[in-house]
Write an enzyme that holds these catalytic residues in place. Structure first.
Site, short mmCIF file in Angstrom:
data_model
loop_
_atom_site.label_atom_id
_atom_site.label_comp_id
_atom_site.label_asym_id
_atom_site.label_seq_id
_atom_site.Cartn_x
_atom_site.Cartn_y
_atom_site.Cartn_z
N ASN A 38 18.53 83.00 -18.43
CA ASN A 38 20.00 83.26 -19.12
C ASN A 38 19.88 82.53 -20.46
OD1 ASN A 38 22.67 84.23 -18.62
ND2 ASN A 38 23.56 81.89 -18.16
N LYS A 87 24.98 80.15 -12.46
CA LYS A 87 26.30 79.52 -12.15
C LYS A 87 27.43 80.36 -12.24
CE LYS A 87 26.68 79.71 -17.60
NZ LYS A 87 27.24 79.07 -18.53
N SER A 127 29.07 69.67 -10.73
CA SER A 127 30.32 70.46 -11.29
C SER A 127 31.65 69.81 -10.38
CB SER A 127 30.09 71.98 -10.88
OG SER A 127 31.45 72.66 -10.99
N TYR A 152 27.72 79.16 -4.99
CA TYR A 152 27.53 78.25 -6.23
C TYR A 152 28.03 77.16 -5.96
CZ TYR A 152 28.17 76.07 -10.50
OH TYR A 152 28.10 75.24 -11.60
N LYS A 156 25.58 73.21 -5.27
CA LYS A 156 25.93 71.95 -6.12
C LYS A 156 26.07 70.87 -5.04
CE LYS A 156 25.44 73.32 -10.18
NZ LYS A 156 24.36 73.07 -10.91
N PHE A 181 33.65 69.02 -15.75
CA PHE A 181 34.91 69.74 -15.81
C PHE A 181 34.71 71.22 -16.56
CE2 PHE A 181 37.81 67.61 -12.90
CZ PHE A 181 36.95 66.73 -12.41
P1 NAD Z 1 23.18 78.36 -18.73
O1 NAD Z 1 22.94 79.40 -17.74
O2 NAD Z 1 23.41 78.53 -20.02
O3 NAD Z 1 21.83 77.45 -18.65
C1 NAD Z 1 20.99 77.31 -17.40
C2 NAD Z 1 19.49 77.34 -17.79
O4 NAD Z 1 18.72 77.29 -16.82
C3 NAD Z 1 19.44 78.96 -18.49
O5 NAD Z 1 18.72 78.56 -19.86
C4 NAD Z 1 18.56 79.53 -17.65
O6 NAD Z 1 17.50 80.52 -18.24
C5 NAD Z 1 17.87 78.46 -16.87
N1 NAD Z 1 17.45 78.62 -15.55
C6 NAD Z 1 17.96 78.88 -14.61
N2 NAD Z 1 17.13 79.00 -13.36
C7 NAD Z 1 15.93 78.51 -13.81
C8 NAD Z 1 14.71 78.27 -13.16
N3 NAD Z 1 14.75 78.45 -11.67
N4 NAD Z 1 13.64 77.85 -13.54
C9 NAD Z 1 13.67 77.58 -15.03
N5 NAD Z 1 14.99 77.79 -15.82
C10 NAD Z 1 16.16 78.29 -15.21
O7 NAD Z 1 24.08 77.24 -18.11
P2 NAD Z 1 24.82 75.96 -18.72
O8 NAD Z 1 26.36 76.28 -18.76
O9 NAD Z 1 24.22 75.48 -19.74
O10 NAD Z 1 25.04 74.97 -17.26
C11 NAD Z 1 23.86 73.99 -17.03
C12 NAD Z 1 24.09 73.52 -15.75
O11 NAD Z 1 25.28 72.75 -15.76
C13 NAD Z 1 24.07 74.26 -14.59
O12 NAD Z 1 23.35 73.78 -13.53
C14 NAD Z 1 25.50 74.66 -14.24
O13 NAD Z 1 25.55 74.74 -13.00
C15 NAD Z 1 26.01 73.31 -14.49
N6 NAD Z 1 27.38 73.61 -14.84
C16 NAD Z 1 27.96 74.24 -15.57
C17 NAD Z 1 29.27 74.34 -16.03
C18 NAD Z 1 29.69 75.28 -17.21
O14 NAD Z 1 31.00 75.68 -16.91
N7 NAD Z 1 28.95 75.78 -18.07
C19 NAD Z 1 29.92 73.60 -15.20
C20 NAD Z 1 29.69 72.68 -14.11
C21 NAD Z 1 28.23 72.59 -14.00
C1 UD1 Z 2 34.94 78.17 -13.13
C2 UD1 Z 2 34.30 78.40 -11.96
C3 UD1 Z 2 33.73 76.87 -11.59
C4 UD1 Z 2 32.84 76.42 -12.55
C5 UD1 Z 2 33.80 76.40 -13.85
C6 UD1 Z 2 33.10 75.52 -14.98
C7 UD1 Z 2 35.28 80.12 -10.82
C8 UD1 Z 2 36.13 80.58 -9.58
N1 UD1 Z 2 35.07 78.75 -10.88
O1 UD1 Z 2 36.26 77.26 -13.10
O2 UD1 Z 2 32.98 77.02 -10.52
O3 UD1 Z 2 32.40 74.90 -12.27
O4 UD1 Z 2 34.12 77.53 -14.29
O5 UD1 Z 2 32.78 76.49 -16.12
O6 UD1 Z 2 34.85 80.82 -11.54
N2 UD1 Z 2 41.22 82.80 -16.61
C9 UD1 Z 2 42.43 83.77 -17.05
N3 UD1 Z 2 41.74 84.86 -17.40
C10 UD1 Z 2 40.20 85.10 -17.56
C11 UD1 Z 2 39.37 84.07 -17.14
C12 UD1 Z 2 40.17 82.76 -16.80
O7 UD1 Z 2 43.40 83.53 -17.10
O8 UD1 Z 2 39.92 86.17 -18.16
C13 UD1 Z 2 42.01 81.58 -15.98
C14 UD1 Z 2 41.75 81.08 -14.72
O9 UD1 Z 2 42.46 81.56 -13.67
C15 UD1 Z 2 41.57 79.84 -14.64
C16 UD1 Z 2 41.34 79.30 -16.19
O10 UD1 Z 2 41.59 80.66 -17.02
O11 UD1 Z 2 42.97 79.25 -14.43
C17 UD1 Z 2 40.11 78.89 -16.50
O12 UD1 Z 2 39.07 79.70 -15.89
P1 UD1 Z 2 37.39 79.64 -15.91
O13 UD1 Z 2 37.18 79.45 -17.41
O14 UD1 Z 2 37.03 81.04 -15.44
O15 UD1 Z 2 37.02 78.34 -15.37
P2 UD1 Z 2 37.48 77.95 -13.78
O16 UD1 Z 2 37.91 79.13 -12.78
O17 UD1 Z 2 38.24 76.40 -13.82
#
Ligand code: NAD
Ligand code: UD1
Length: 341
Positions: A38, A87, A127, A152, A156, A181
């Protein structure tokens, strides 16, 4: 003193890449492993442009024990920051096996290789999703976790349990579980940001893609929630603040605290309509949107209490929602095709 080497799994991803920049700025030496499922190697060029340093990158899957072990043998790793994981909530419902295998499998292999090589410090990307549907807000670290609604989130929770058991088994381990968050925003340079595959699921990338003309209209999922304007409330945190939180956590691990858990958010709730308005105001752009029905699984309100992170690691988010909107847009307009440009 020699600079500390930090293994960053998933370090080319959205949060990982921003964290690598902060690590370099704080005199750590990041060693990135990523399987590129990704992310793209173009991120390395961007990191180098921002910091003047090109970090070492090894393409591997964290589940590949032999390859990972080689990396540990070739370096003197002080700590691991474990971002690697899949994710997408929707995809996890379609392919639960893939999520259990990739997320839990990679964590198990990583912990084994750390043990084999005597590495004691780990920061894990958890998360706010582990809290499930909150009984009340704000959410505290001591609130119950585990009533999840999708694979997912379940990965976690299970990885958190594995880490908690490990902390009991081996008190010399230092483990930080960080519950993020809603990360949004981008590096203020506009060189790095979120580059989702296909049509985004999350709100901010959807908003920026409507703004740039890639998508015609944003759908707001529901305006009949029990919130002041009827739309859902979330705690949006700037990705650079989140990255800085990791550096502060590493400093904490040097005190050998055992197991610690922190919410990383802002403590401020923002509704969907407030975010759209902030985006429009910050960037002087009109977002075409319409209200549609609720998205299944969404909780009305979710934001953090961040007192613990402030008290124990001195973490406090510096960027507000307007900064987030400005930086997300700056990234999107400079990189309309993400890292493909
Ligand atoms: P992302 O997808 O941009 O980054 C994840 C990276 O991990 C990618 O570069 C992907 O190529 C790599 N990857 C996945 N599986 C792998 C594997 N088996 N071996 C080696 N590399 C692997 O996601 P992000 O938004 O940067 O999220 C990072 C972490 O934070 C994730 O664990 C995600 O679940 C967690 N997290 C993200 C959010 C969010 O909203 N972005 C919220 C809460 C938690
Ligand atoms: C999502 C993930 C959650 C993850 C978090 C962090 C889901 C159900 N949950 O949370 O597991 O940890 O991202 O990135 O996917 N919304 C709209 N229109 C859109 C997209 C979103 O109205 O096109 C609204 C949603 O209803 C929500 C808010 O925007 O109320 C935020 O949505 P989103 O960015 O997807 O995050 P979460 O749902 O909070």
């Amino acid at each position: 003193m020699a600079k500390k080497e930090i293994l960053v799994t998933g370090g080319l991803g959205y949060i990982g890449s921003h964290t690598v920049v902060e690590l370099i700025k704080n005199d750590y030496v990041p060693v990135i492993v990523d399987n590129l499922c990704n992310s793209k190697t173009e991120v390395l060029n961007r990191i180098e442009t921002i910091t003047g340093v090109r970090p070492e990158f090894i393409e591997l899957d964290v589940r590949d024990e032999a390859a990972l072990d080689k990396v540990f043998k070739a370096h003197h790793i002080f700590a691991v920051i474990h971002f690697a994981g899949l994710k997408s909530v929707g995809e996890s419902v379609q392919k639960p096996d893939l999520y259990y295998d990739n997320n839990i499998g990679s964590s198990n292999v990583l912990l084994k290789v750390m043990k084999d090589n005597g590495v004691k410090n780990i920061v894990f990307s958890s998360s706010a999703t582990v809290y499930g549907e909150p009984k009340r807000v704000p959410l505290y670290e001591s609130d119950p976790i585990g009533e999840t609604t999708n694979p997912y989130a379940e990965t976690k929770v299970r990885i958190e349990y594995i880490l908690k058991d490990l902390a009991k088994e081996d008190p010399s381990m230092n483990i930080a579980i960080l519950r993020y968050f809603n990360p949004i925003g981008a590096h203020p340079s506009g060189l790095m940001g979120e580059d989702p595959r296909g049509i985004p699921n999350n709100l901010m990338p959807y908003v920026t893609q409507v703004a740039v003309g890639k998508l015609p209209q944003l759908q707001v999922f529901g305006n009949d929630y029990p919130t002041p304007d009827g739309t859902c409330i979330r705690d949006y945190i700037h990705v650079v603040d989140l990255a800085i939180g990791h550096v502060k956590t590493l400093i904490k691990l040097e005190e050998k605290p055992g197991l610690v858990i922190y919410n990383l958010g802002t403590g401020v709730g923002t509704s969907v309509l407030e975010l759209i308005n902030a985006f429009q105001k910050a960037n002087n752009i009109k977002i075409n949107y319409r209200i549609v029905g609720r998205r299944p699984g969404d909780v009305p309100e979710n934001y953090a209490n961040c007192d613990k992170a402030l008290k124990e690691i001195g973490f406090k988010a510096q960027y507000n929602i307007v900064d987030c909107c400005r930086d997300s847009w700056n990234w999107q307009k400079k990189n309309p095709q993400g890292y493909n440009d």
